[in-house]
Write an enzyme that holds these catalytic residues in place. Sequence first.
Site, PDB file in Angstrom:
ATOM      1  CB  THR A  22      42.633  47.040  35.865  1.00 20.78           C
ATOM      2  OG1 THR A  22      41.518  46.477  36.545  1.00 20.78           O
ATOM      3  CG2 THR A  22      42.638  48.560  35.798  1.00 20.78           C
ATOM      4  CE  LYS A  38      36.172  45.714  37.865  1.00 20.36           C
ATOM      5  NZ  LYS A  38      37.558  45.305  38.215  1.00 20.36           N
ATOM      6  N   GLY A 108      35.264  42.875  33.576  1.00 19.06           N
ATOM      7  CA  GLY A 108      34.648  41.973  34.527  1.00 19.06           C
ATOM      8  C   GLY A 108      35.168  42.122  35.930  1.00 19.06           C
ATOM      9  N   GLY A 110      36.841  39.554  38.985  1.00 16.89           N
ATOM     10  CA  GLY A 110      37.258  38.364  39.079  1.00 16.89           C
ATOM     11  C   GLY A 110      37.355  37.500  38.005  1.00 16.89           C
ATOM     12  CG  LEU A 193      54.413  46.655  31.951  1.00 14.69           C
ATOM     13  CD1 LEU A 193      53.289  47.581  31.339  1.00 14.69           C
ATOM     14  CD2 LEU A 193      55.465  46.675  30.868  1.00 14.69           C
TER      15      LEU A 193
END
Length: 214
Positions: A22, A38, A108, A110, A193
């Site tokens: 993501t 998604k 996707g 997983g 980050l």
Amino acid sequence: MTPADFPERIFVTGTDTGIGKTLVSSLLLRTLGYRYLKPIQSGIEEETDTTLVQRLSGLGAEHFWAESYCTRTPCSPHLSARIDGIEISLEQILADIEQISGPLIVEGAGGLLVPLNNQEFMLDLIRALNYPVILIARSELGTINHTLLSLQALRHAGLEVFGVVLNGPPTPENAEAIELFGATRVLAQIPLLPDLTAASLQQCALDYFGGGCR
């Protein structure tokens, strides 16, 4: 690498769950200005991946397509759907994607072999779409094995691997091994980050993918 180097349709997958798909999708959206889908969201108690990508990318609602399936429990898609009393249909997902025109990033859920239902896996969806694939992997110990296995599965399915993105502390040796033994390129090595905001994503997009939206 610049935005012009990317294909018009991309499938973002990973070697595992929680691997940074993501985050990378948000970076790519910020860089490319594509649409985003998604198809399967497992777990909707908190912010969904679609709303997170929209928030981090800074793009308007017109860039985002509704999920084909949103299930409540954060687990494998086949099990989460079973708990909700439904079955995920590959044909329904493909029909939804056919309605989307123009450049697109599909993320996707997983890894490659998570089941969608009792017969089909995430890899079957990727193969049916036949988009170039960006594989997301951890940067640290264990990533070589997991990444090479995933690359092998993608190529065995006849899919084009556009490249690999590594998330986590920079490990040049692992990146070198993945490029050598996986016959691929590492597109970026993205460090952790500490401040995940639209502003930090914009800087990351500039650093690793050559700029903002084209």
